[in-house]
Enzyme design. Structure first.
Site, PDB file in Angstrom:
ATOM      1  N   LYS A  25       6.478  23.805  36.124  1.00  0.00           N
ATOM      2  CA  LYS A  25       7.937  24.039  36.176  1.00  0.00           C
ATOM      3  C   LYS A  25       8.547  23.225  37.317  1.00  0.00           C
ATOM      4  CE  LYS A  25       9.618  27.797  38.412  1.00  0.00           C
ATOM      5  NZ  LYS A  25      10.634  27.509  39.433  1.00  0.00           N
ATOM      6  N   ASN A  26       7.926  23.277  38.489  1.00  0.00           N
ATOM      7  CA  ASN A  26       8.542  22.673  39.666  1.00  0.00           C
ATOM      8  C   ASN A  26       8.369  21.160  39.731  1.00  0.00           C
ATOM      9  OD1 ASN A  26       9.432  25.182  40.269  1.00  0.00           O
ATOM     10  ND2 ASN A  26       7.968  25.564  41.918  1.00  0.00           N
ATOM     11  N   CYS A 119      19.479  34.094  46.622  1.00  0.00           N
ATOM     12  CA  CYS A 119      18.832  34.858  45.553  1.00  0.00           C
ATOM     13  C   CYS A 119      17.999  35.942  46.235  1.00  0.00           C
ATOM     14  CB  CYS A 119      17.975  33.933  44.707  1.00  0.00           C
ATOM     15  SG  CYS A 119      16.638  33.242  45.651  1.00  0.00           S
ATOM     16  N   ARG A 124      18.673  30.987  51.083  1.00  0.00           N
ATOM     17  CA  ARG A 124      18.457  29.679  50.452  1.00  0.00           C
ATOM     18  C   ARG A 124      19.679  28.756  50.612  1.00  0.00           C
ATOM     19  NH1 ARG A 124      15.096  30.329  45.061  1.00  0.00           N
ATOM     20  NH2 ARG A 124      14.297  28.297  45.685  1.00  0.00           N
ATOM     21  N   ASP A 308       4.736  30.758  46.749  1.00  0.00           N
ATOM     22  CA  ASP A 308       4.893  31.198  45.351  1.00  0.00           C
ATOM     23  C   ASP A 308       3.702  32.015  44.875  1.00  0.00           C
ATOM     24  OD1 ASP A 308       6.534  28.116  44.285  1.00  0.00           O
ATOM     25  OD2 ASP A 308       7.232  29.846  45.423  1.00  0.00           O
ATOM     26  N   ARG A 400      11.215  32.735  33.192  1.00  0.00           N
ATOM     27  CA  ARG A 400      11.798  31.544  33.829  1.00  0.00           C
ATOM     28  C   ARG A 400      10.704  30.532  34.142  1.00  0.00           C
ATOM     29  NH1 ARG A 400      16.470  32.552  38.177  1.00  0.00           N
ATOM     30  NH2 ARG A 400      16.231  30.293  38.106  1.00  0.00           N
TER      31      ARG A 400
END
Ligand code: EPZ
Length: 420
Positions: A25-26, A119, A124, A308, A400
């Protein structure tokens, strides 16, 4: 905005089986943003079909891109973009859309975006993003809730980041690709996704050196060309699945893990008593004895232990035979999932950036709520080990970043059903 989904997990059986790791994803998200630089077509193979990617795809279509899928290959035709403004409903949901600003400024000399809010894992801020653009000759105004940016032409500069930031490093690279002259970024983040972004951009005709080190230089170019790129496997998904094996004391095989990107995690996995072998690119894990506590685990910038994977490891440590301590150094509020694990019977005490976990003998399945992506994945792991049934609400948050996690769990012998 999202259909409320839950995932129902029957716990108690050690995982056993083989699973293939999805595309990262990243790595995919910054590449999608960078595709805006090129008046042509970019194809991303092995692109994960997850909510964040489809969100970024919606933003690109809003800008005028034509997109299409063939399996996990995403084609992005950015030949005729006619919009340079990203409205709030996109920016506040998809924080990393801020890096589109640099691509729009490189291509059009202007761009507008609603300031992405904080978030649940932290405030952030985007100060590093905005200051790098201003250093390159961009004028940014905050006009009724929109950041409006324009430049007579991005100029290559030497920019030193006050702290290592993955997104700001990616943003600086993307903004520099079409700038006049050479840009050197210092105190850069060294995450693998930055190295992959540089490889991707070089495949489009950009000139980027030093990715993966603290100093990255980008020589501005005028012309990019059509390209195709295969997205690498997702290191965070791989680590999450190894945590699933550890919490259920199972034995699993990961078909295609990015082993070289998992060193810090594998060190912790070993401390817990997990064992593994790498044979022919496959990682064969025996986590039947992964019940050791970890006396001190700190999250760090790469190549340190990834923030993460902090929540998935916390879930594993709730069932360790002893006391563990986690210090979260990257985000100021990334322990939200602890309260949900406590509802399942975990013993966790929080104090600012420190979490102290006393291992318990068992967790009990119950109704819990995902608060964000990786914390939601951690609750699914806890459900796989808990006695009885666990229902994790807000499953859309997990979707997500995890492509069909329920199918991967089934491939590993676990029992999980998604309910709309
Ligand atoms: C990226 O977020 C990842 N997201 C995150 O993954 C990951 O947790 C994070 O890097 C750290 O590894 C994507 O790649 C899409 P940062 P990013 O800028 O770029 C502060 C997931 O679960 N900061 O490296 O937003 C910031 O508040 C997600 O996949 C500033 O102060 O992270 C944080 O404390 C979650 N000012 C620290 O730096 C800025 O302008 C590191 O953030 C920017 C960041």
């Amino acid at each position: 905005m999202f259909d409320l989904k839950s995932i129902r997990i029957q716990g108690g059986c050690p995982l056993n089986g083989t699973v293939r790791i999805q595309g990262s994803k990243n790595a995919a998200l910054p590449m999608m943003a960078a595709a805006v630089l090129h008046r042509g077509t970019t194809v991303l193979h092995n692109c994960p079909r997850i909510a964040d990617v489809s969100f970024m795809e919606k933003i690109l279509r809003h800008l005028g891109a034509r997109t299409s899928w063939k399996g996990n290959s995403l084609s992005l035709d950015c030949s005729c973009l006619q919009n340079t403004s990203i409205p709030a409903e996109y920016a506040c949901q998809m924080r990393c859309s801020i890096i589109l600003l640099g691509a729009l400024l490189g291509r059009f000399g202007r761009g507008a975006i609603a300031p992405p809010g904080g978030c649940v894992i932290g405030k952030r801020p985007v100060d590093l993003h905005l200051s790098l653009l201003e250093a390159m000759g961009v004028h940014i105004e905050d006009e009724n809730e929109m950041l409006k940016a324009y430049t007579s032409g991005l100029k290559g500069r030497i920019i030193c980041f006050s702290r290592q930031s993955v997104g700001a490093t990616e943003h600086g690279i993307i903004a520099a690709v079409l700038a006049q002259g050479t840009t050197c970024l210092e105190n850069c983040a060294k995450e693998p996704e930055i190295v992959w972004l540089a490889e991707f951009l070089k495949g489009m005709g950009a000139s980027v050196t030093g990715a993966g080190t603290e100093r990255i230089c980008i020589r501005g170019t005028e012309k990019l060309h059509d390209s195709e790129f295969t997205i690498p496997p997702d290191r965070i998904v791989a680590g999450t699945y190894l945590c699933a094996a550890a919490i259920t004391r199972g034995r699993i095989c990961l078909e295609n893990p990015p082993v070289s990107e998992l060193s810090a995690f594998l060190g912790i996995y070993g401390k817990m008593g997990g064992q593994y072998d790498v044979v022919g690119g496959k990682l064969i894990a025996d986590a039947s004895r992964a019940y050791g506590p970890v006396t001190r685990l700190e999250t760090e910038v790469y190549p340190g232990f990834s923030t993460d994977l902090q929540s998935p490891v916390m879930a594993v440590l709730t069932l360790a035979r002893g006391k563990s301590h986690i210090r979260e150094n990257i985000f100021e509020d990334r322990f939200r999932t602890a309260q949900e694990l406590v509802r399942m019977g975990a013993h966790i005490r929080l104090n600012g950036r420190d979490a102290y976990i006393d291992g318990v003998k068992r967790l009990s399945g119950c109704q819990v709520k995902a608060q964000e992506l990786r914390g939601g994945a951690a609750l699914i792991l806890a459900g796989l080990a808990a006695q009885g049934e666990t229902c994790v609400e807000n499953f859309h948050l997990v979707e997500r970043g995890y492509e069909r996690i329920q199918e991967d769990i089934a491939a590993l012998g676990g029992r999980a059903v998604v309910e709309e």
